[in-house]
Scaffold this motif. Structure first.
Motif, PDB file in Angstrom:
ATOM      1  N   UNK A  13      37.784  33.551  47.216  1.00 17.72           N
ATOM      2  CA  UNK A  13      38.783  32.873  47.495  1.00 17.72           C
ATOM      3  C   UNK A  13      39.169  31.612  47.110  1.00 17.72           C
ATOM      4  N   UNK A  14      38.522  30.478  46.649  1.00 19.85           N
ATOM      5  CA  UNK A  14      38.731  29.184  45.663  1.00 19.85           C
ATOM      6  C   UNK A  14      39.640  29.993  43.791  1.00 19.85           C
ATOM      7  N   UNK A  15      39.321  30.613  43.744  1.00 20.24           N
ATOM      8  CA  UNK A  15      40.914  31.319  42.430  1.00 20.24           C
ATOM      9  C   UNK A  15      41.982  32.230  43.026  1.00 20.24           C
ATOM     10  N   UNK A  16      41.848  32.076  44.098  1.00 19.43           N
ATOM     11  CA  UNK A  16      43.313  32.413  44.016  1.00 19.43           C
ATOM     12  C   UNK A  16      43.555  34.169  45.209  1.00 19.43           C
ATOM     13  N   UNK A  17      42.633  34.596  44.794  1.00 17.79           N
ATOM     14  CA  UNK A  17      42.060  35.761  45.260  1.00 17.79           C
ATOM     15  C   UNK A  17      41.406  36.187  46.445  1.00 17.79           C
ATOM     16  N   UNK A  23      37.595  40.711  51.147  1.00 17.93           N
ATOM     17  CA  UNK A  23      36.639  42.154  50.965  1.00 17.93           C
ATOM     18  C   UNK A  23      34.753  41.639  50.611  1.00 17.93           C
ATOM     19  N   UNK A  24      34.669  41.058  49.535  1.00 20.28           N
ATOM     20  CA  UNK A  24      33.575  40.313  49.012  1.00 20.28           C
ATOM     21  C   UNK A  24      32.843  39.671  49.828  1.00 20.28           C
ATOM     22  N   UNK A  25      33.150  38.944  50.616  1.00 20.94           N
ATOM     23  CA  UNK A  25      32.021  38.101  51.371  1.00 20.94           C
ATOM     24  C   UNK A  25      31.897  39.486  52.649  1.00 20.94           C
ATOM     25  N   UNK A  26      32.970  39.967  52.845  1.00 19.75           N
ATOM     26  CA  UNK A  26      32.280  40.850  53.803  1.00 19.75           C
ATOM     27  C   UNK A  26      30.991  41.797  53.465  1.00 19.75           C
ATOM     28  N   UNK A  27      31.656  42.486  51.926  1.00 21.51           N
ATOM     29  CA  UNK A  27      30.430  42.704  51.301  1.00 21.51           C
ATOM     30  C   UNK A  27      29.200  41.955  51.516  1.00 21.51           C
ATOM     31  N   UNK A  36      25.800  43.750  44.663  1.00 23.76           N
ATOM     32  CA  UNK A  36      27.232  44.335  43.764  1.00 23.76           C
ATOM     33  C   UNK A  36      29.021  43.477  43.852  1.00 23.76           C
ATOM     34  N   UNK A  37      28.119  42.776  45.502  1.00 19.44           N
ATOM     35  CA  UNK A  37      29.631  41.495  45.101  1.00 19.44           C
ATOM     36  C   UNK A  37      29.511  40.560  44.141  1.00 19.44           C
ATOM     37  N   UNK A  38      27.809  40.273  44.062  1.00 22.39           N
ATOM     38  CA  UNK A  38      27.919  38.970  42.813  1.00 22.39           C
ATOM     39  C   UNK A  38      28.440  39.503  41.385  1.00 22.39           C
ATOM     40  N   UNK A  39      28.153  40.753  41.453  1.00 20.90           N
ATOM     41  CA  UNK A  39      28.272  41.292  39.782  1.00 20.90           C
ATOM     42  C   UNK A  39      30.331  41.387  39.654  1.00 20.90           C
ATOM     43  N   UNK A  40      30.932  41.990  40.955  1.00 18.50           N
ATOM     44  CA  UNK A  40      32.262  41.966  41.367  1.00 18.50           C
ATOM     45  C   UNK A  40      32.504  40.327  41.162  1.00 18.50           C
ATOM     46  N   UNK A  41      32.275  39.265  41.632  1.00 15.85           N
ATOM     47  CA  UNK A  41      32.388  37.765  41.892  1.00 15.85           C
ATOM     48  C   UNK A  41      32.493  37.379  40.264  1.00 15.85           C
ATOM     49  N   UNK A  42      31.379  37.502  39.724  1.00 18.40           N
ATOM     50  CA  UNK A  42      31.120  37.309  38.507  1.00 18.40           C
ATOM     51  C   UNK A  42      31.997  38.307  37.325  1.00 18.40           C
ATOM     52  N   UNK A  43      32.131  39.537  37.304  1.00 21.84           N
ATOM     53  CA  UNK A  43      33.475  39.908  36.547  1.00 21.84           C
ATOM     54  C   UNK A  43      34.724  39.524  36.587  1.00 21.84           C
ATOM     55  N   UNK A  44      35.229  38.563  37.990  1.00 20.66           N
ATOM     56  CA  UNK A  44      36.350  38.388  37.949  1.00 20.66           C
ATOM     57  C   UNK A  44      36.214  36.963  37.566  1.00 20.66           C
ATOM     58  N   UNK A  45      35.548  36.709  37.584  1.00 21.83           N
ATOM     59  CA  UNK A  45      35.120  35.156  37.259  1.00 21.83           C
ATOM     60  C   UNK A  45      35.201  34.701  35.532  1.00 21.83           C
ATOM     61  N   UNK A  46      35.225  35.784  34.821  1.00 19.39           N
ATOM     62  CA  UNK A  46      34.852  36.292  33.236  1.00 19.39           C
ATOM     63  C   UNK A  46      36.562  36.484  33.038  1.00 19.39           C
ATOM     64  N   UNK A  47      37.016  37.006  33.740  1.00 17.77           N
ATOM     65  CA  UNK A  47      38.606  37.984  33.444  1.00 17.77           C
ATOM     66  C   UNK A  47      39.648  36.784  34.149  1.00 17.77           C
ATOM     67  N   UNK A  48      39.686  35.958  35.079  1.00 21.34           N
ATOM     68  CA  UNK A  48      40.031  35.077  34.795  1.00 21.34           C
ATOM     69  C   UNK A  48      40.051  34.057  34.162  1.00 21.34           C
TER      70      UNK A  48
END
Length: 68
Positions: A13-17, A23-27, A36-48
């Motif tokens: 959310x802080x990065x604008x997504x 959805x990640x918070x619910x997960x 999986x939520x942590x992996x998704x967040x790290x992958x999103x961070x690296x993509x940003x």
């Protein structure tokens, strides 16, 4: 990066997504979904970060008068 692992939804959310962050918070609320939520967040961070480097590279090339 640590923030993305510990609180994946909030970091997205802080990065604008916002929707992805919700959805990640619910997960993240489920014990099994936290990994999986942590992996998704790290992958999103690296993509940003990769997109930021790409934009910076294009700006440098534009300042040098080169075009792609």
């Amino acid at each position: 990066m640590l923030f993305a692992i510990l609180l994946p939804g909030i970091s997205m959310i802080f990065r604008g997504h916002v929707l992805k962050g919700i959805l990640c918070g619910i997960l993240h609320l489920t014990l099994l979904g936290w990994i999986p939520a942590a992996i998704w967040a790290v992958a999103s961070y690296q993509q940003d970060q990769a997109e930021k480097r790409h934009r910076e590279t294009l700006e440098v090339l534009a300042r040098q008068g080169r075009s792609l």
